[in-house]
Design a protein around this motif. Structure first.
Motif, PDB file in Angstrom:
ATOM      1  N   ALA A  69      16.546   3.632  -7.514  1.00  0.00           N
ATOM      2  CA  ALA A  69      16.400   3.087  -6.170  1.00  0.00           C
ATOM      3  C   ALA A  69      16.977   1.677  -6.089  1.00  0.00           C
ATOM      4  O   ALA A  69      16.688   0.931  -5.180  1.00  0.00           O
ATOM      5  CB  ALA A  69      14.942   3.070  -5.742  1.00  0.00           C
ATOM      6  N   VAL A  70      17.819   1.309  -7.062  1.00  0.00           N
ATOM      7  CA  VAL A  70      18.417  -0.007  -7.055  1.00  0.00           C
ATOM      8  C   VAL A  70      19.409  -0.101  -5.910  1.00  0.00           C
ATOM      9  O   VAL A  70      20.249   0.776  -5.720  1.00  0.00           O
ATOM     10  CB  VAL A  70      19.125  -0.306  -8.400  1.00  0.00           C
ATOM     11  N   SER A  71      19.279  -1.144  -5.133  1.00  0.00           N
ATOM     12  CA  SER A  71      20.129  -1.302  -3.949  1.00  0.00           C
ATOM     13  C   SER A  71      20.697  -2.694  -3.931  1.00  0.00           C
ATOM     14  O   SER A  71      20.090  -3.645  -4.396  1.00  0.00           O
ATOM     15  CB  SER A  71      19.309  -1.077  -2.672  1.00  0.00           C
ATOM     16  N   PHE A 106       0.847  -1.187   0.000  1.00  0.00           N
ATOM     17  CA  PHE A 106       0.000   0.000   0.000  1.00  0.00           C
ATOM     18  C   PHE A 106       0.883   1.237   0.000  1.00  0.00           C
ATOM     19  O   PHE A 106       1.848   1.335   0.764  1.00  0.00           O
ATOM     20  CB  PHE A 106      -0.905   0.015   1.235  1.00  0.00           C
ATOM     21  N   PHE A 107       0.565   2.189  -0.888  1.00  0.00           N
ATOM     22  CA  PHE A 107       1.324   3.432  -0.960  1.00  0.00           C
ATOM     23  C   PHE A 107       0.402   4.536  -1.454  1.00  0.00           C
ATOM     24  O   PHE A 107      -0.226   4.393  -2.512  1.00  0.00           O
ATOM     25  CB  PHE A 107       2.523   3.281  -1.903  1.00  0.00           C
ATOM     26  N   GLN A 108       0.314   5.604  -0.687  1.00  0.00           N
ATOM     27  CA  GLN A 108      -0.533   6.745  -1.018  1.00  0.00           C
ATOM     28  C   GLN A 108      -1.955   6.292  -1.385  1.00  0.00           C
ATOM     29  O   GLN A 108      -2.559   6.760  -2.355  1.00  0.00           O
ATOM     30  CB  GLN A 108       0.087   7.578  -2.139  1.00  0.00           C
ATOM     31  N   GLY A 109      -2.468   5.365  -0.592  1.00  0.00           N
ATOM     32  CA  GLY A 109      -3.845   4.930  -0.748  1.00  0.00           C
ATOM     33  C   GLY A 109      -4.104   3.937  -1.861  1.00  0.00           C
ATOM     34  O   GLY A 109      -5.257   3.553  -2.083  1.00  0.00           O
ATOM     35  N   ARG A 110      -3.044   3.497  -2.571  1.00  0.00           N
ATOM     36  CA  ARG A 110      -3.214   2.531  -3.663  1.00  0.00           C
ATOM     37  C   ARG A 110      -2.569   1.209  -3.290  1.00  0.00           C
ATOM     38  O   ARG A 110      -1.487   1.169  -2.691  1.00  0.00           O
ATOM     39  CB  ARG A 110      -2.577   3.060  -4.958  1.00  0.00           C
ATOM     40  N   LEU A 111      -3.202   0.117  -3.684  1.00  0.00           N
ATOM     41  CA  LEU A 111      -2.661  -1.210  -3.476  1.00  0.00           C
ATOM     42  C   LEU A 111      -1.987  -1.690  -4.756  1.00  0.00           C
ATOM     43  O   LEU A 111      -2.584  -1.682  -5.828  1.00  0.00           O
ATOM     44  CB  LEU A 111      -3.781  -2.191  -3.098  1.00  0.00           C
ATOM     45  N   ALA A 135       8.905   2.907  -2.518  1.00  0.00           N
ATOM     46  CA  ALA A 135      10.338   2.895  -2.781  1.00  0.00           C
ATOM     47  C   ALA A 135      10.877   1.487  -2.996  1.00  0.00           C
ATOM     48  O   ALA A 135      11.824   1.287  -3.772  1.00  0.00           O
ATOM     49  CB  ALA A 135      11.081   3.575  -1.633  1.00  0.00           C
ATOM     50  N   VAL A 136      10.277   0.493  -2.339  1.00  0.00           N
ATOM     51  CA  VAL A 136      10.778  -0.876  -2.486  1.00  0.00           C
ATOM     52  C   VAL A 136      10.665  -1.355  -3.928  1.00  0.00           C
ATOM     53  O   VAL A 136      11.470  -2.176  -4.382  1.00  0.00           O
ATOM     54  CB  VAL A 136      10.044  -1.824  -1.510  1.00  0.00           C
ATOM     55  N   PHE A 137       9.708  -0.830  -4.705  1.00  0.00           N
ATOM     56  CA  PHE A 137       9.584  -1.226  -6.105  1.00  0.00           C
ATOM     57  C   PHE A 137      10.766  -0.718  -6.933  1.00  0.00           C
ATOM     58  O   PHE A 137      11.085  -1.290  -7.972  1.00  0.00           O
ATOM     59  CB  PHE A 137       8.274  -0.698  -6.695  1.00  0.00           C
TER      60      PHE A 137
END
Length: 343
Positions: free
Chosen positions: A339-341, A220-225, A319-321
């Motif tokens: 955001a590649v880690s 869930f992020f900013q109200g979206r699944l 961010a995990v995406f």
């Protein structure tokens, strides 16, 4: 990842095979003007020597079809999350012409993304005779295996059917929002488990070189699944050293996801016809395909073209995406940073 309050979701993204039974408004039939326009643009592109993956939307002028694809984008984000375009007379095109046409559609719908470590932006979905194992980097789309419910890369996937199999290869779709609601109804204790990290085998395709990526299935992020789910690659990761084994709750959660997705009342099943174009939002829709039996003659074997696309109206992403092989590029385009880690 931000946990969502445990309550059912509502809106157009919540649908099921049962709720769509007897309806056909998710099938968008191309009109004669669009068909003529695509034929003309393809012929002009071929005459100029344009090659797929090497030209832009301006090189493939199709104003009527562009308007149709703009409506598809609104359906992908803000509607059910998928559409099937039907009526393209694909038999009128050679395979080379079909690739040019498909690329033209792709660049009008969004920005095509790399689908593998080599940077290829168009894939042929067909049986190569290879098999998926932990000893290779073969991916499921290269086989005639059943493809269990999963999502692809980018904001959206697009498939153009050139030829169908002798039998099998039925397409299936599931609403992620409906999946969440069913988990909440059947096993509310597993909702939080699905929002915890799971380990996925990247099949050697991660642009940061990671063999394993760690991502929750439900985000869930900013109200979206949004979901990331590939049971086959989840299970392959379990065979690798150093990967934590599933807890009992995680194993039950994955089995429940499979049970829900394979519920005939939940899934929407249909057979693609030659010329069909299937388009779906990768965050809000999971898709699958049954195993198929191919024709003996190579020229008649099942063959689809595939694109992964970043959409101009794509949703904000957790961010995990940005750390995933599937969504890293779309995250970077949307949020302006990589955001590649390696963690």
């Amino acid at each position: 990842m931000t946990a969502q309050a445990v309550q059912p979701l509502a809106g157009p993204e919540v649908w099921s095979g049962a709720s769509l039974a007897g309806t056909s408004d998710w099938i968008w039939r191309l009109d004669a003007g669009e068909i003529r326009e695509l034929a003309s643009a393809t012929a002009a592109a071929m005459a100029k020597g344009l090659r797929p993956t090497e030209f832009e939307a301006a090189d493939f002028p199709v104003p009527r079809m562009a308007a149709r694809l703009a409506a598809v984008r609104d359906q992908l984000e803000g509607g059910r999350g998928f559409a099937l375009l039907r009526g393209l007379p694909i038999g009128d095109y050679t395979d080379d012409e079909a690739r040019v046409l498909f690329w033209g559609l792709s660049v009008h719908l969004g920005e095509p993304q790399e689908q593998d470590g080599a940077g290829n932006r168009m894939h042929s979905v067909t049986n190569t005779g290879l098999k998926v194992s932990n000893d290779n980097s073969v991916r499921s789309y290269q086989t005639d295996d059943e493809l269990t419910f999963h999502n692809d890369g980018g904001d959206a996937f697009m498939l153009l059917c050139l030829r169908t199999a002798k039998s099998g290869g039925v397409s299936k779709l599931v609403s992620v929002a409906t999946l969440y609601n069913e988990v909440l109804r059947r096993r509310p204790d597993l909702v939080e488990v699905l929002q915890q990290p799971f380990h996925f085998d990247t099949r050697g395709q991660h642009r940061g070189g990671l063999r394993i990526q760690t991502v929750p299935i439900l985000n869930f992020f900013q109200g979206r699944l949004s979901a990331l789910y590939k049971r086959r690659y989840l299970k392959l990761a379990q065979e690798l050293p150093g990967v934590p084994r599933w807890t009992e709750a995680q194993a039950q959660a994955i089995e429940l996801v499979e049970e829900i997705c394979n519920d005939p009342q939940v899934q929407l099943s249909f057979s693609m016809e030659p010329g069909d174009i299937q388009i779906g939002n990768n965050y809000s829709v999971l898709h699958a395909r049954t195993k198929y039996q191919d024709h003996d003659e190579p020229a008649r074997r099942r063959h689809l073209l595939r694109a992964w696309l970043t959409l101009p109206n794509g949703r904000p992403l957790p961010a995990v995406f940005g750390q995933t092989r599937e969504f890293g590029t779309s995250y970077e385009r949307r949020h302006g940073q990589a955001a590649v880690s390696a963690s």
